[in-house]
Design a protein around this motif. Sequence first.
Motif, mmCIF file in Angstrom:
data_model
loop_
_atom_site.group_PDB
_atom_site.id
_atom_site.type_symbol
_atom_site.label_atom_id
_atom_site.label_comp_id
_atom_site.label_asym_id
_atom_site.label_seq_id
_atom_site.Cartn_x
_atom_site.Cartn_y
_atom_site.Cartn_z
ATOM 1 N N GLY A 45 10.615 -2.026 -9.072
ATOM 2 C CA GLY A 45 9.692 -2.490 -8.044
ATOM 3 C C GLY A 45 8.248 -2.488 -8.483
ATOM 4 N N GLN A 46 7.882 -1.516 -9.350
ATOM 5 C CA GLN A 46 6.500 -1.478 -9.823
ATOM 6 C C GLN A 46 6.152 -2.732 -10.628
ATOM 7 O OE1 GLN A 46 5.689 2.217 -11.920
ATOM 8 N NE2 GLN A 46 4.605 2.982 -10.096
ATOM 9 N N LEU A 49 5.827 -5.653 -8.115
ATOM 10 C CA LEU A 49 4.583 -5.592 -7.357
ATOM 11 C C LEU A 49 3.375 -5.872 -8.251
ATOM 12 C CD1 LEU A 49 5.168 -2.526 -4.996
ATOM 13 C CD2 LEU A 49 4.942 -4.931 -4.332
ATOM 14 N N ILE A 52 3.131 -9.569 -8.816
ATOM 15 C CA ILE A 52 2.628 -10.247 -7.616
ATOM 16 C C ILE A 52 1.119 -10.036 -7.474
ATOM 17 C CG2 ILE A 52 2.684 -10.231 -5.089
ATOM 18 C CD1 ILE A 52 5.677 -9.564 -5.279
ATOM 19 N N ALA A 53 0.662 -8.802 -7.693
ATOM 20 C CA ALA A 53 -0.766 -8.504 -7.537
ATOM 21 C C ALA A 53 -1.614 -9.266 -8.541
ATOM 22 C CB ALA A 53 -0.995 -6.999 -7.691
ATOM 23 N N SER A 216 -4.503 -7.696 -3.648
ATOM 24 C CA SER A 216 -4.331 -7.647 -5.098
ATOM 25 C C SER A 216 -4.987 -6.403 -5.685
ATOM 26 C CB SER A 216 -4.924 -8.907 -5.742
ATOM 27 O OG SER A 216 -4.955 -8.799 -7.149
ATOM 28 N N ILE A 219 -2.961 -3.077 -4.730
ATOM 29 C CA ILE A 219 -1.708 -2.912 -5.478
ATOM 30 C C ILE A 219 -1.999 -2.646 -6.957
ATOM 31 C CG2 ILE A 219 0.427 -4.044 -6.207
ATOM 32 C CD1 ILE A 219 0.390 -5.619 -3.611
#
Length: 547
Positions: A45-46, A49, A52-53, A216, A219
Amino acid sequence: MTTSNSAAPDARSSGEDAPPQGGNAPAGQRPGAGPQNSYPPLVGGQRLLGTIALSAAVFMNVLDTSIANVSLPAISGDLGVSTSQGTWVITSFAVANAISLPLTGWLTQRFGQVRLFLSSVLLFIVASWLCGMAPNLGSLILFRVMQGLVAGPMIPLSQTLMLGSYPKEKSSMALALWAMTTLVAPVAGPLLGGWISDNYSWPWIFYINVPVGLLSAWITWSIYRRRESPTRKLPIDTIGLVLLVVWVGSLQILLDKGKELDWFASSTIVGLAVVAFVAFVFFLIWELTDAHPVVDLRLFRGRNFTVGSVTLAVAYGVFFGNVVLLPLWLQTQMGYTATDAGLVTAPVGLLAIVLTPVVGRLMSKTDPRLLVTASFLVFSTVSFMRSGFTPQSDIGTLMIPTLVQGAGMAAFFVPLLSLAMSGQPPEKIASAAGLTNFLRITAGAFGTSISTTLWEDRGAMHHANLVEHINDGSQAAGQTLDMLGRTGLSHDQALAQLNGIIGNQSMTMSALDIFYVSGVIFLILIVMVWAARPRRGGGAVDAGGAH
């Protein structure tokens, strides 16, 4: 510019020691002391994420290079300036962005890439908010300059952090995800900008950066704050930087204000030309002799770099000038709303998104000159297609060339950057990519000013030529005036209506002239690109190389 090895291996962190994310520092290494790529890749997940950020920040940045294009008439009308003056909103951002790019490497080693990236994002948010609050054109341009200056490090550092988040065997996937973001933004920009301008107000094209940027930044800080790169103090070429700002800024102001001040009939324009020329000459001399130049001009000694970077700059200048001109023509002469103009210009990225992975696979086994040749043939064809537009062209006819152009974009940036990097030693890659991107972005700003100025100048010329045929002996003019008179218009009103028709036709003819010349320029660039002699495995595009 910077690569994933932002600092020299022997550099020592000047910040506090902190363990890598997850607390697993490589054996025998002091946490925080090694380069960024010494940290283990992110997982699960890191990594998702983090991707995405970083992509959101890139999307926000690239979006701001295209979202204002279709909003220029709305901005100009609201602030009480001409559309040619309104283009300063685009060129000021581009020039400031280009000037800040060469500083990215120095700033990264001085402050660390995570801190620098977060600072860039947060300052970009503040500048975006100020742009939306601007009460007049002068303040808007000032805040756009601020926005461009702080945006410089964001693109290369996002790619650096992205590469550090993935294992080496998945680096191509990381680059593909990053590239997709830079291609989606130009599609969304015109659509989003047009929709916002028609349904809300133009300041919201800047306000939308605030929530995206804050998300952004939050995260990114949560995930990357313990993955900082080492820092060290390095000398900076202050004189070279000042000279760079002076000559680029003077030349851009000259191009932007030339028509308004009647070019070299104005002492202001003459003064700007002298300042730009003198500063440029001193800049060349200083940068070629300084031990730590802000721009390494010695790179131009290499044939491949010169051909690749100059070709990319000229092509991007022509391309971006047309990208700005098309929605201006549609809205001011064709009666299109900002939303409809966005629909016409948005499809440029669709084929690019589809074909970019294909081009990526071809890069390893195909001469980049062949790919660039195919790209320029597409661009040239698109330009010639546009040179056949008429005021009666429907939206489908207008969209077809834009859609086709996406195929050329897919084989445009990366092959030319690969060509410019071909044969570069590893220690020169960052400087070469930085200079190439500086030339490209600066050329985009110059191309915008030149294309819009030529559009107005040739429009005035065509108008004068057409008006010469409006006389008592002109059968066509007489019939048109009679037809207008039968609608209830007085003679003076009919003449004013006829003048409007002629104005529309003359500005259309001017736009078609620029499209045609653009097609010719792309054909000439095909010849130019074959002067290069690429070497296999000679270099790779570094962070920020393809956006």
